[in-house]
Design a protein around this motif. Structure first.
Motif, PDB file in Angstrom:
ATOM      1  N   PHE A  21      28.113  66.332  49.966  1.00 41.82           N
ATOM      2  CA  PHE A  21      27.025  66.614  49.454  1.00 41.82           C
ATOM      3  C   PHE A  21      26.635  66.961  48.672  1.00 41.82           C
ATOM      4  N   GLU A  22      26.894  67.131  47.477  1.00 43.24           N
ATOM      5  CA  GLU A  22      26.185  68.489  46.850  1.00 43.24           C
ATOM      6  C   GLU A  22      24.907  69.122  46.174  1.00 43.24           C
ATOM      7  N   ASP A  23      24.091  67.746  46.456  1.00 42.72           N
ATOM      8  CA  ASP A  23      22.745  67.578  46.190  1.00 42.72           C
ATOM      9  C   ASP A  23      22.291  67.191  47.629  1.00 42.72           C
ATOM     10  N   GLY A  24      20.707  67.199  47.297  1.00 45.99           N
ATOM     11  CA  GLY A  24      19.973  66.732  49.135  1.00 45.99           C
ATOM     12  C   GLY A  24      20.646  66.668  49.860  1.00 45.99           C
ATOM     13  N   THR A  25      20.268  65.530  50.745  1.00 45.68           N
ATOM     14  CA  THR A  25      20.145  65.728  52.042  1.00 45.68           C
ATOM     15  C   THR A  25      21.400  65.033  52.313  1.00 45.68           C
ATOM     16  N   PRO A  26      22.213  65.938  53.097  1.00 41.75           N
ATOM     17  CA  PRO A  26      22.773  65.080  54.088  1.00 41.75           C
ATOM     18  C   PRO A  26      23.108  63.797  54.796  1.00 41.75           C
ATOM     19  N   VAL A  27      23.163  62.790  55.145  1.00 41.07           N
ATOM     20  CA  VAL A  27      23.365  61.608  56.020  1.00 41.07           C
ATOM     21  C   VAL A  27      24.538  62.283  56.920  1.00 41.07           C
ATOM     22  N   ASP A  28      24.418  61.431  58.545  1.00 38.49           N
ATOM     23  CA  ASP A  28      25.203  60.826  58.940  1.00 38.49           C
ATOM     24  C   ASP A  28      26.725  60.430  59.109  1.00 38.49           C
ATOM     25  N   THR A  29      27.741  60.952  58.986  1.00 35.57           N
ATOM     26  CA  THR A  29      28.876  60.367  58.436  1.00 35.57           C
ATOM     27  C   THR A  29      29.962  59.631  58.992  1.00 35.57           C
ATOM     28  N   GLY A  30      29.565  60.273  60.683  1.00 32.89           N
ATOM     29  CA  GLY A  30      30.441  59.712  61.572  1.00 32.89           C
ATOM     30  C   GLY A  30      30.848  58.798  61.749  1.00 32.89           C
ATOM     31  N   HIS A  31      30.012  57.801  61.021  1.00 32.23           N
ATOM     32  CA  HIS A  31      30.431  56.304  61.497  1.00 32.23           C
ATOM     33  C   HIS A  31      31.764  55.221  60.355  1.00 32.23           C
ATOM     34  N   LEU A  32      31.899  56.808  59.262  1.00 26.50           N
ATOM     35  CA  LEU A  32      32.708  55.851  58.025  1.00 26.50           C
ATOM     36  C   LEU A  32      34.434  55.390  58.226  1.00 26.50           C
TER      37      LEU A  32
ATOM     38  N   ILE B 299      32.263  58.770  42.455  1.00 22.16           N
ATOM     39  CA  ILE B 299      30.486  59.329  42.870  1.00 22.16           C
ATOM     40  C   ILE B 299      30.633  57.719  43.938  1.00 22.16           C
ATOM     41  N   VAL B 300      29.285  58.213  45.358  1.00 16.45           N
ATOM     42  CA  VAL B 300      29.134  57.614  45.676  1.00 16.45           C
ATOM     43  C   VAL B 300      28.091  57.417  46.428  1.00 16.45           C
ATOM     44  N   THR B 301      27.145  56.139  46.743  1.00 13.07           N
ATOM     45  CA  THR B 301      26.282  56.345  47.796  1.00 13.07           C
ATOM     46  C   THR B 301      26.302  55.506  48.772  1.00 13.07           C
ATOM     47  N   LEU B 302      25.866  56.052  49.880  1.00  5.75           N
ATOM     48  CA  LEU B 302      25.341  55.985  51.087  1.00  5.75           C
ATOM     49  C   LEU B 302      24.190  55.417  51.873  1.00  5.75           C
ATOM     50  N   GLN B 303      24.257  54.226  52.535  1.00  9.10           N
ATOM     51  CA  GLN B 303      22.874  53.385  53.113  1.00  9.10           C
ATOM     52  C   GLN B 303      23.034  52.527  53.749  1.00  9.10           C
TER      53      GLN B 303
ATOM     54  N   VAL C 158      23.277  60.506  47.520  1.00 11.35           N
ATOM     55  CA  VAL C 158      24.767  60.399  46.459  1.00 11.35           C
ATOM     56  C   VAL C 158      25.440  61.537  47.033  1.00 11.35           C
ATOM     57  N   ALA C 159      26.939  61.380  47.233  1.00  3.96           N
ATOM     58  CA  ALA C 159      27.952  62.268  47.217  1.00  3.96           C
ATOM     59  C   ALA C 159      29.333  62.058  46.657  1.00  3.96           C
ATOM     60  N   ARG C 160      29.609  62.972  46.684  1.00  2.00           N
ATOM     61  CA  ARG C 160      31.156  62.641  46.500  1.00  2.00           C
ATOM     62  C   ARG C 160      32.606  62.874  46.539  1.00  2.00           C
ATOM     63  N   LEU C 161      33.349  61.399  46.959  1.00  2.00           N
ATOM     64  CA  LEU C 161      34.539  61.940  47.807  1.00  2.00           C
ATOM     65  C   LEU C 161      35.176  61.282  46.822  1.00  2.00           C
ATOM     66  N   SER C 162      36.601  62.431  47.926  1.00  2.00           N
ATOM     67  CA  SER C 162      37.446  62.157  47.186  1.00  2.00           C
ATOM     68  C   SER C 162      38.824  62.184  47.981  1.00  2.00           C
ATOM     69  N   VAL C 163      40.645  62.022  47.726  1.00  2.00           N
ATOM     70  CA  VAL C 163      41.335  61.885  48.494  1.00  2.00           C
ATOM     71  C   VAL C 163      42.292  63.275  48.655  1.00  2.00           C
ATOM     72  N   ASP C 164      42.761  63.337  49.400  1.00  2.00           N
ATOM     73  CA  ASP C 164      44.164  64.094  50.061  1.00  2.00           C
ATOM     74  C   ASP C 164      45.280  63.766  49.560  1.00  2.00           C
ATOM     75  N   PRO C 165      46.138  64.232  48.261  1.00  2.00           N
ATOM     76  CA  PRO C 165      46.912  63.616  48.060  1.00  2.00           C
ATOM     77  C   PRO C 165      48.307  63.010  49.492  1.00  2.00           C
ATOM     78  N   GLY C 166      48.107  64.397  49.899  1.00  2.00           N
ATOM     79  CA  GLY C 166      48.787  64.871  50.618  1.00  2.00           C
ATOM     80  C   GLY C 166      49.080  63.519  51.968  1.00  2.00           C
TER      81      GLY C 166
END
Length: 411
Positions: free
Chosen positions: A240-251, A311-315, A288-296
């Motif tokens: 979460f580059e800006d704004g208030t992070p939301v819970d990601t535990g369920h993802l 770019i992703v949105t969570l709701q 809004v947040a940013r999603l990345s994948v570790d290639p390894g």
């Protein structure tokens, strides 16, 4: 064939910047034709010193550049955006020497340049380069650029402040004279934009185009790194580059479930930038947040994995990601359609919401330029409402965006 000299390379670089439109005024042109760039990049070859590219000068323990001589095209554009004139007072946040020398050439003997950097090795190197090239009038200060001593600020403030390190916030408003310009590489929702603000009263306002750019990160009090939240054992990260992070535990479970795709009908060609679209989505959708994948560690959960943070949105316990798929190729360039991948119980609704914002951008803003931008000090946000437009809240300021609708567009 005679060897190229610093003088011939300097003139060739200035010609290139002039032809490309980065140099737009005689004062900036004269500076680039006069100041010897090689003196500020002594470890680089002459060809590298005068290439239209960054010259890294100092690295951290992980091998990342923490000081560099910026690319000439970007230096020229930022100097032009600063609207410098003879007799002006310029503050540079982030030293290197070359940019300060260019500024000193423009403002002349009646003006002044103060260059500040937190790293004593960087300021020592900048002083040496400035001395060798005869720009001893530039005042080089080792200090944190977020906490500049008031004794360094000229009466009435600086006419321009140019920041040459990636900034996440804007703490410099009170250093500017009325009508002064702040030119800053500002990080907003994961992209860095060179933005030129004008001080008007208690606010900073921008009506000029932004330019996506890259700089070494700010250090000291202005440093900001949003934490990367690991998912699925570190295979996937959410930031979460800006704004208030939301819970990601369920993802973890959500991303391992079925995917709902929504095609947008909006296309882009290879090499056609879509940074404004990303900014529009980031400033008009919630969480809004940013999603990345570790290639390894990539196990194929996010398919295809993003080449750079998506770019992703969570709701509503769900996630939607902006992606694209190739739909045509003419033998030279491909055409790609934006598609939204949704995950979770509200995937259809959330993916449709993001897809509609893509279509709305295409309809109303794609040819309409950049948004107007206002920076309001956080101490004054009660006095200056956001007028129901999108905003991004930083530590020192609230950024208010006003997107201009394309003429003739219909909602």
């Amino acid at each position: 064939m005679p060897a190229e000299t610093p003088e011939t390379l300097r003139q060739a670089l200035a010609d290139h910047l002039l032809d490309a439109g980065w140099i737009r005024t005689p004062a900036v042109e004269a500076a680039f034709r006069t100041v010897p760039r090689e003196a500020f990049a002594p470890d680089a070859s002459l060809a590298d010193a005068y290439a239209d590219d960054v010259v890294a000068r100092r690295y951290d323990a992980d091998g990342r550049a923490i000081s560099s001589v910026s690319a000439p095209w970007l230096q020229a554009d930022m100097l032009e955006a600063a609207h410098l004139e003879a007799g002006h007072h310029l503050l540079e946040i982030g030293s290197g020497g070359y940019n300060a020398a260019l500024g000193a050439k423009i403002v002349g003997e009646r003006g002044s340049v103060t260059s500040v950097d937190i790293d004593p090795e960087v300021t020592a190197r900048a002083r040496l380069g400035l001395t060798v090239t005869g720009f001893n009038r530039v005042r080089v200060v080792t200090a944190d650029g977020e906490h500049l001593a008031r004794s360094l600020v000229p009466d009435g403030g600086f006419n321009a402040v140019i920041v040459t390190a990636e900034a996440w916030d804007l703490p410099w408003l009170d250093l500017l004279a009325e009508g002064g310009r702040l030119v800053v590489p500002l990080r907003i929702h994961g992209l860095v934009w060179s933005i030129a603000f004008t001080k008007r009263g208690q606010l900073l306002e921008c009506e000029d185009p932004f330019i996506v750019c890259g700089f070494v990160p700010m250090r000291g009090a202005g440093a900001h790194t949003a934490p990367l939240l690991p998912l699925r054992g570190g295979e996937i990260g959410i930031r979460f580059e800006d704004g208030t992070p939301v819970d990601t535990g369920h993802l973890d479970a959500v991303l391992g479930g079925p995917r709902h795709d929504v095609r947008t009908g909006v296309t882009v060609r290879d090499m056609e930038p879509f940074d404004r679209l990303q900014l529009y989505i980031a400033t008009t959708l919630p969480h809004v947040a940013r999603l990345s994948v570790d290639p390894g560690r990539d196990a194929g959960v996010i398919n295809p994995p993003p080449r750079w943070p998506a770019i992703v949105t969570l709701q509503d316990g769900s996630l939607a990601r902006l992606a694209w798929v190739q739909v045509a190729h003419d033998g030279e360039r491909g055409t790609h359609e934006f598609v939204v991948h949704g995950y979770g119980p509200a995937a259809p609704e959330l993916a449709t919401l993001m897809a509609e914002q893509v279509r709305r951008f295409d309809r109303e803003h794609r040819t309409g330029g950049y948004p107007r931008l206002r920076a309001v000090p956080c101490s004054l946000t009660d006095r200056y409402s956001a007028d129901d437009g999108p905003s991004v809240v930083k530590r020192h300021v609230r950024l208010d965006f006003t997107w201009t609708q394309t003429e003739g567009a219909s909602r």
